[in-house]
Design a protein around this motif. Structure first.
Motif, PDB file in Angstrom:
ATOM      1  N   VAL A  23       0.853  -1.180   0.000  1.00 43.22           N
ATOM      2  CA  VAL A  23       0.000   0.000   0.000  1.00 43.22           C
ATOM      3  C   VAL A  23       0.894   1.236   0.000  1.00 43.22           C
ATOM      4  O   VAL A  23       1.767   1.386   0.870  1.00 43.22           O
ATOM      5  CB  VAL A  23      -0.939   0.007   1.218  1.00 43.22           C
ATOM      6  N   GLU A  24       0.694   2.122  -0.970  1.00 45.48           N
ATOM      7  CA  GLU A  24       1.491   3.349  -1.080  1.00 45.48           C
ATOM      8  C   GLU A  24       0.752   4.558  -0.518  1.00 45.48           C
ATOM      9  O   GLU A  24       1.323   5.341   0.242  1.00 45.48           O
ATOM     10  CB  GLU A  24       1.874   3.598  -2.544  1.00 45.48           C
ATOM     11  N   THR A  25      -0.507   4.725  -0.920  1.00 46.35           N
ATOM     12  CA  THR A  25      -1.373   5.794  -0.412  1.00 46.35           C
ATOM     13  C   THR A  25      -2.772   5.212  -0.287  1.00 46.35           C
ATOM     14  O   THR A  25      -2.997   4.036  -0.558  1.00 46.35           O
ATOM     15  CB  THR A  25      -1.404   7.017  -1.357  1.00 46.35           C
ATOM     16  N   ARG A  26      -3.732   6.043   0.073  1.00 50.30           N
ATOM     17  CA  ARG A  26      -5.111   5.548   0.198  1.00 50.30           C
ATOM     18  C   ARG A  26      -5.698   5.138  -1.148  1.00 50.30           C
ATOM     19  O   ARG A  26      -6.694   4.423  -1.190  1.00 50.30           O
ATOM     20  CB  ARG A  26      -6.000   6.616   0.843  1.00 50.30           C
ATOM     21  N   THR A  27      -5.088   5.551  -2.248  1.00 44.28           N
ATOM     22  CA  THR A  27      -5.623   5.205  -3.567  1.00 44.28           C
ATOM     23  C   THR A  27      -4.629   4.459  -4.446  1.00 44.28           C
ATOM     24  O   THR A  27      -4.959   4.109  -5.577  1.00 44.28           O
ATOM     25  CB  THR A  27      -6.074   6.468  -4.322  1.00 44.28           C
ATOM     26  N   ALA A  28      -3.428   4.212  -3.984  1.00 45.26           N
ATOM     27  CA  ALA A  28      -2.396   3.607  -4.834  1.00 45.26           C
ATOM     28  C   ALA A  28      -1.730   2.424  -4.143  1.00 45.26           C
ATOM     29  O   ALA A  28      -1.450   2.470  -2.941  1.00 45.26           O
ATOM     30  CB  ALA A  28      -1.336   4.639  -5.223  1.00 45.26           C
ATOM     31  N   GLN A  29      -1.470   1.376  -4.917  1.00 48.94           N
ATOM     32  CA  GLN A  29      -0.768   0.203  -4.427  1.00 48.94           C
ATOM     33  C   GLN A  29       0.261  -0.251  -5.455  1.00 48.94           C
ATOM     34  O   GLN A  29       0.055  -0.083  -6.663  1.00 48.94           O
ATOM     35  CB  GLN A  29      -1.747  -0.948  -4.143  1.00 48.94           C
ATOM     36  N   THR A  30       1.354  -0.831  -4.958  1.00 48.45           N
ATOM     37  CA  THR A  30       2.360  -1.423  -5.827  1.00 48.45           C
ATOM     38  C   THR A  30       2.142  -2.922  -5.884  1.00 48.45           C
ATOM     39  O   THR A  30       2.005  -3.579  -4.843  1.00 48.45           O
ATOM     40  CB  THR A  30       3.772  -1.112  -5.319  1.00 48.45           C
ATOM     41  N   LEU A  31       2.089  -3.464  -7.099  1.00 46.62           N
ATOM     42  CA  LEU A  31       1.929  -4.895  -7.323  1.00 46.62           C
ATOM     43  C   LEU A  31       3.247  -5.463  -7.815  1.00 46.62           C
ATOM     44  O   LEU A  31       3.839  -4.952  -8.777  1.00 46.62           O
ATOM     45  CB  LEU A  31       0.841  -5.162  -8.362  1.00 46.62           C
ATOM     46  N   VAL A  32       3.722  -6.516  -7.157  1.00 47.57           N
ATOM     47  CA  VAL A  32       4.936  -7.206  -7.583  1.00 47.57           C
ATOM     48  C   VAL A  32       4.501  -8.441  -8.359  1.00 47.57           C
ATOM     49  O   VAL A  32       3.830  -9.323  -7.820  1.00 47.57           O
ATOM     50  CB  VAL A  32       5.808  -7.604  -6.380  1.00 47.57           C
ATOM     51  N   LEU A  33       4.871  -8.479  -9.631  1.00 45.83           N
ATOM     52  CA  LEU A  33       4.452  -9.552 -10.533  1.00 45.83           C
ATOM     53  C   LEU A  33       5.643 -10.423 -10.911  1.00 45.83           C
ATOM     54  O   LEU A  33       6.705  -9.911 -11.289  1.00 45.83           O
ATOM     55  CB  LEU A  33       3.831  -8.968 -11.808  1.00 45.83           C
ATOM     56  N   GLU A  34       5.458 -11.717 -10.809  1.00 43.49           N
ATOM     57  CA  GLU A  34       6.468 -12.651 -11.263  1.00 43.49           C
ATOM     58  C   GLU A  34       6.186 -13.003 -12.717  1.00 43.49           C
ATOM     59  O   GLU A  34       5.106 -13.500 -13.040  1.00 43.49           O
ATOM     60  CB  GLU A  34       6.442 -13.905 -10.392  1.00 43.49           C
ATOM     61  N   VAL A  35       7.159 -12.722 -13.591  1.00 49.44           N
ATOM     62  CA  VAL A  35       6.995 -12.921 -15.033  1.00 49.44           C
ATOM     63  C   VAL A  35       8.119 -13.850 -15.502  1.00 49.44           C
ATOM     64  O   VAL A  35       9.246 -13.395 -15.744  1.00 49.44           O
ATOM     65  CB  VAL A  35       7.047 -11.584 -15.792  1.00 49.44           C
ATOM     66  N   PRO A  36       7.857 -15.141 -15.648  1.00 48.60           N
ATOM     67  CA  PRO A  36       8.930 -16.112 -15.898  1.00 48.60           C
ATOM     68  C   PRO A  36       9.793 -15.814 -17.110  1.00 48.60           C
ATOM     69  O   PRO A  36      11.006 -16.037 -17.081  1.00 48.60           O
ATOM     70  CB  PRO A  36       8.170 -17.435 -16.065  1.00 48.60           C
ATOM     71  N   ASP A  37       9.210 -15.302 -18.191  1.00 50.77           N
ATOM     72  CA  ASP A  37       9.981 -15.067 -19.414  1.00 50.77           C
ATOM     73  C   ASP A  37      10.247 -13.591 -19.660  1.00 50.77           C
ATOM     74  O   ASP A  37      10.317 -13.139 -20.805  1.00 50.77           O
ATOM     75  CB  ASP A  37       9.241 -15.668 -20.621  1.00 50.77           C
ATOM     76  N   TRP A  38      10.385 -12.821 -18.599  1.00 47.23           N
ATOM     77  CA  TRP A  38      10.605 -11.382 -18.759  1.00 47.23           C
ATOM     78  C   TRP A  38      11.935 -11.120 -19.463  1.00 47.23           C
ATOM     79  O   TRP A  38      12.985 -11.624 -19.051  1.00 47.23           O
ATOM     80  CB  TRP A  38      10.590 -10.695 -17.403  1.00 47.23           C
TER      81      TRP A  38
END
Length: 254
Positions: A23-38
């Motif tokens: 959670v960054e702010t009341r309206t923003a969040q950071t999502l950490v995505l695992e991408v195998p073939d990035w």
């Protein structure tokens, strides 16, 4: 002004999975995505994220990548920061429904103009409006990760102190990252003890906290369209060559 044009070199959709959220702010969040073939990316690039409903309806949105990729047990991981858009189709789902381990289609990296390369040595000025901080934060993080000595100055315009995305990290970085300076502009409510009144970004802010044109800095401006156009005009008016002023506009879709 020079405006980023997405590169479509990485058009293949692939499935990622959510491994963490912050959670960054009341309206923003950071999502950490695992991408195998990035395939890797440069700071300033973005990705397309696509959702598919049970009836086959699809909705895709573009999100800036918030920092360098890191290795995880299941493959590379990237971060995107999502700000909720009222009545949006995608951002409310990603913030309220999307759960750890859930799949999400990703395409990218995209964009070949609004990027900063770590081998650059010229001074850099970053100007962010609201969630426009995301690709600029990617540049700040990449600078530290690469051990770059290029001096950075960030001007960050937000409505209130509570709207500062990455607030704790920015406080740490301005203390620990030698050569990084940060100035804030508050448009609605300023913190106690802040000098001046809330206002929209103007010539005095850019002139005081940015680099002078004779140092030939690279300038990156990101935020809502009106904000970007205002700041870009100010930069050019101060004598910065338009070819060194790069802009990225955030649209209202969510």
């Amino acid at each position: 002004m020079a405006t980023s044009t997405p590169s479509r070199a990485h058009n293949r959709w692939q499935v990622s999975r959510l491994v963490e959220r912050r959670v960054e702010t009341r309206t923003a969040q950071t999502l950490v995505l695992e991408v195998p073939d990035w395939p890797g990316h440069l700071p300033g690039q973005h990705v397309d994220l696509r959702l598919t409903a049970p009836d086959g309806y699809q909705a895709a949105r573009s999100y800036s990548i918030a920092g360098p990729a890191v290795d995880g047990p299941g493959g590379p991981r990237i971060e995107v920061t999502v700000q909720r858009v009222p009545d949006g189709e995608v951002s409310p789902y990603l913030i309220d429904v999307f759960g750890e381990g859930d799949p999400l289609e990703v395409r990218g990296p995209l964009g070949g103009w609004f990027i900063w390369r770590t081998e650059e040595t010229a001074p850099v000025q970053l100007v962010a409006g609201g969630s426009g901080i995301v690709p600029l934060m990617a540049m700040i993080r990449a600078r530290r990760a690469a051990g770059s000595k290029a001096p950075f100055r960030l001007i960050y315009s937000v409505r209130t102190p509570a709207d500062v995305i990455y607030a704790d990290e920015l406080r740490r970085r301005v203390r620990d990252d030698f050569g990084l300076d940060i100035a804030y502009v508050y448009t609605r409510e300023a913190p106690e003890g802040w000098r001046g009144e809330p206002h929209r970004i103007g010539l005095a802010d850019v002139n005081t906290h940015g680099w002078p044109p004779d140092l030939e800095p690279l300038t990156y401006i990101c935020g809502p369209t009106a904000f970007v156009e205002t700041v870009a005009d100010l930069m050019v008016g101060l004598g910065h060559p338009s070819r060194r002023v790069k802009t990225e506009r955030f649209g209202p879709t969510g």
